[in-house]
Design a protein around this motif. Structure first.
Motif, PDB file in Angstrom:
ATOM      1  N   ASP A 102       0.825  -1.200   0.000  1.00 62.30           N
ATOM      2  CA  ASP A 102       0.000   0.000   0.000  1.00 62.30           C
ATOM      3  C   ASP A 102       0.863   1.255   0.000  1.00 62.30           C
ATOM      4  OD1 ASP A 102      -2.348   1.452   0.047  1.00 62.30           O
ATOM      5  OD2 ASP A 102      -2.666   1.240   2.204  1.00 62.30           O
TER       6      ASP A 102
ATOM      7  N   THR B  55      -5.294  -1.881  -3.131  1.00 62.32           N
ATOM      8  CA  THR B  55      -6.579  -2.055  -2.453  1.00 62.32           C
ATOM      9  C   THR B  55      -6.788  -3.505  -2.043  1.00 62.32           C
ATOM     10  OG1 THR B  55      -7.571  -0.179  -3.622  1.00 62.32           O
ATOM     11  CG2 THR B  55      -9.080  -1.838  -2.753  1.00 62.32           C
TER      12      THR B  55
ATOM     13  N   VAL C 280      -8.673  -4.088   2.402  1.00 63.51           N
ATOM     14  CA  VAL C 280      -9.774  -3.203   2.777  1.00 63.51           C
ATOM     15  C   VAL C 280     -11.052  -3.731   2.127  1.00 63.51           C
ATOM     16  CG1 VAL C 280      -8.326  -1.173   3.112  1.00 63.51           C
ATOM     17  CG2 VAL C 280      -9.234  -1.659   0.838  1.00 63.51           C
TER      18      VAL C 280
ATOM     19  N   CYS D 129      -7.802   2.492   0.930  1.00 62.83           N
ATOM     20  CA  CYS D 129      -6.470   2.174   1.440  1.00 62.83           C
ATOM     21  C   CYS D 129      -5.592   3.416   1.311  1.00 62.83           C
ATOM     22  CB  CYS D 129      -5.874   0.998   0.674  1.00 62.83           C
ATOM     23  SG  CYS D 129      -5.504   1.347  -1.067  1.00 62.83           S
TER      24      CYS D 129
ATOM     25  N   ASP E 121       0.065   6.810   3.192  1.00 67.32           N
ATOM     26  CA  ASP E 121      -0.154   5.603   3.991  1.00 67.32           C
ATOM     27  C   ASP E 121       0.491   5.702   5.369  1.00 67.32           C
ATOM     28  OD1 ASP E 121      -1.267   3.042   4.398  1.00 67.32           O
ATOM     29  OD2 ASP E 121       0.623   2.059   3.862  1.00 67.32           O
TER      30      ASP E 121
ATOM     31  N   ASN F 204     -14.152   1.400  -3.454  1.00 67.98           N
ATOM     32  CA  ASN F 204     -13.084   0.392  -3.528  1.00 67.98           C
ATOM     33  C   ASN F 204     -13.409  -0.681  -4.558  1.00 67.98           C
ATOM     34  OD1 ASN F 204     -11.340   1.502  -1.673  1.00 67.98           O
ATOM     35  ND2 ASN F 204     -12.114   0.316   0.056  1.00 67.98           N
TER      36      ASN F 204
ATOM     37  N   ASP G 250      -4.086  -4.654   0.634  1.00 67.07           N
ATOM     38  CA  ASP G 250      -4.263  -4.119   1.983  1.00 67.07           C
ATOM     39  C   ASP G 250      -5.519  -4.651   2.662  1.00 67.07           C
ATOM     40  OD1 ASP G 250      -2.521  -2.381   3.504  1.00 67.07           O
ATOM     41  OD2 ASP G 250      -4.266  -1.102   3.821  1.00 67.07           O
TER      42      ASP G 250
END
Length: 572
Positions: free
Chosen positions: A87, A227, A232, A194, A140, A238, A230
């Protein structure tokens, strides 16, 4: 493991099937995901660029874009301060590329996981200021970097924070702008972006303002990888980013992507990679750089232009990933021997496990493996013999907010630093404080969890007959891709099937079953169980037994023995 078969809402599914013109099966699965209208179904099944939110809905975006444009116009060098996971590194690539396309100059700093640790450091900011850097953008990271933000202010460096981690309650670092959909007062619709997703929104605003919106699909490819990597939720924006990005990756142009796909055996038949390909083939190799060596290799991979160099870096990442796998397996084995050999160590509601000579780069993955096996929130800590500090990573179970547990006053006072999300955290603390951490976590989990919460469950979406399994069914289910957090792969179940042959073990850790309906004379179907070899050995499965199977369904595209294939989640 307890199975929960989700009851169908036949009326809602029938209505949605008619209105959205989808099959009854897809309508049933959409309804289970809370999709009840034709408009929602269209957005879910066929997302487009027009479904992206305006970046200016994010609090602080106007100020961030204004300052970044001024830096580009003034020929300032912008320093992007990243993180060492997929990320964080892809966020650097996204923002650096966007700035350069718009005529700016960008450098970057990514910390070394072992030498530097997580987060922004004041000495890096001071060194940047000494080289006349006047704008730093974090990606991040940074939402809890209060000391670093104060340093930036003191040395005359403007700071823009872009992050997705949860902020301290009531506290935001001092900066020109803070971009984080989770900060108080931010009305951005998608709270689950993310870190690369947040960086992309800044890049999107910059590119659209400069007339380069036609380039957005190229950036979305990178956002999709980050995405999915990570973990999420693949819902809302997303899902738009992941689905469009994966489709764009069908024909990678970037030489780094081409080289990485080749070494990871992805996309060889011209098909778009799946979320599973990214999660289990692409992301581990990219993450291996930051876990085992230096994450700068990832940024180099996606910013160089020579295929030979890209192939060399990809080969290195592949080797680092193999080393990561070996180290992970060693630590997991040590933990399993410890827990399986002493029932008392398996009893805590939260497992707090520490060890010497454990590589800090893999403890997050190890924590995931422990949660999968023992069904409890888990913190795994590696001791640093030189400093006396212990570095930890944690993973949780559904319904238990792990970061909130660490934020309780009795816990937070123990940490040198900590942060994360509901399901994943990172932290450090003096090694001598581990016993108190273990006690505090046990007290907290006993107040917030019951034994029933610790019992693993499977939510079955649909029970079917074995003979309903077909390529047509596989391809119908593929309409719901990409699968991941928030949009899990449909879980199917069949009952009372016959085990036709003795179980086969694959590479001594995986399981393959051959099952059939009725008396076993009908067509046989293969079911693969990843990391299930140990279980079948302990339960002593024999040919002729009757089994219930819970599984997902995928298409094996092998030219000789392809077809529908069950991926086991459980069997009884």
């Amino acid at each position: 493991m307890r199975w929960i078969v989700r009851p169908p809402d036949l009326a809602a599914a029938s209505r949605l099937s008619a209105e959205a013109k989808v099959s009854p099966l897809i309508a049933h699965l959409l309804a289970q995901r809370g999709i009840t209208s034709a408009e929602q179904a269209q957005l879910f099944l066929s997302p487009s660029l027009s479904h992206l939110h305006s970046p200016y809905l994010m609090l602080g975006m106007n100020k961030a874009v204004e300052r970044l444009r001024a830096a580009i116009a003034g020929k300032e060098t912008v320093l992007i301060y990243g993180d060492y996971d997929v990320d964080g590194t892809l966020a650097v690539v996204i923002l650096k590329t966007a700035i350069e396309i718009c005529g700016g100059t960008a450098d970057f700093h990514v910390p070394h996981r072992i030498k530097d640790g997580y987060g922004m450091k004041s000495d890096v900011i001071e060194q940047a200021a000494a080289t006349d850097v006047r704008l730093i953008i974090s990606v991040d990271t940074g939402i809890r970097a209060f000391a670093a933000a104060e340093t930036a202010h003191r040395v005359g460096v403007d700071l823009i924070v872009t992050d997705h981690h949860l902020p301290e309650v009531g506290e935001i670092p001092q900066a020109v702008a803070v971009l984080n959909p989770n900060q108080p007062g931010c009305g951005y619709p998608c709270k689950e972006l993310c870190g690369a997703g947040v960086a992309f929104k800044l890049a999107q605003a910059l590119l659209e303002g400069a007339g380069h919106e036609r380039l957005l699909p190229s950036f979305i490819k990178m956002v999709a990888i980050a995405t999915i990597a990570d973990a999420v939720p693949l819902t809302g924006e997303n899902r738009v980013l992941a689905k469009l990005g994966l489709e764009g990756l069908r024909k990678p142009v970037n030489v780094g992507l081409k080289a990485l796909f080749e070494v990871a055996s992805v996309g060889r038949n011209g098909s778009a990679p799946s979320a599973s390909d990214v999660a289990f083939r692409i992301a581990p190799r990219l993450n291996a750089a930051g876990r085992m060596d230096v994450a700068n290799d990832v940024i180099a991979l996606f910013t160089i232009r020579e295929m030979t160099q890209a192939q060399e870096i990809s080969a290195k990442l592949n080797q680092l990933n193999a080393e990561r796998q070996n180290e992970e397996a060693r630590i997991v084995k040590e933990i399993q021997e410890r827990l399986d050999g002493d029932a008392a160590q398996r009893e805590p509601y939260c497992l707090v496990l520490d060890g010497d000579n454990w590589h800090r780069g893999v403890i997050g993955i190890v924590a995931t493996r422990v949660v999968e096996r023992y069904g409890r929130p888990t913190l795994v800590l590696a001791h640093d013999a030189e400093s006396g500090e212990a570095y930890g990573s944690g993973r949780s179970i559904p319904g238990f907010h792990l970061l909130q547990a660490l934020e309780q006053p009795d816990c937070r006072k123990l940490f040198t630093r900590f942060g994360g999300h509901a399901h994943a955290v990172g932290f450090s603390l003096p090694g001598e404080s581990i016993p108190e951490l273990r006690a505090r976590m046990e007290e907290y989990t006993h107040r917030h969890l019951t034994l029933a919460d610790l019992e693993p469950t499977l939510e079955v979406d649909l029970e079917i007959k074995l003979e309903q399994i077909s390529l047509d069914l596989c391809r119908e289910l593929q309409q719901l891709e990409p699968f991941g957090q928030g949009n899990r792969e449909p879980l199917l179940a069949v009952r009372n099937v016959l085990l036709q042959q003795p179980p086969k073990l694959l590479k001594e850790k995986h399981l393959k079953l051959r099952v059939a309906a009725g008396n076993g004379r009908n067509q046989g179907y293969d079911a693969l169980g990843w990391r299930m070899a140990e279980r079948t050995q302990s339960e002593g499965l024999i040919a002729g037994e009757r089994l219930d199977l819970a599984f997902t369904l995928e298409e094996n595209q092998h030219p000789d023995f392809g077809g529908p294939q069950m991926i086991l989640r459980d069997f009884t």
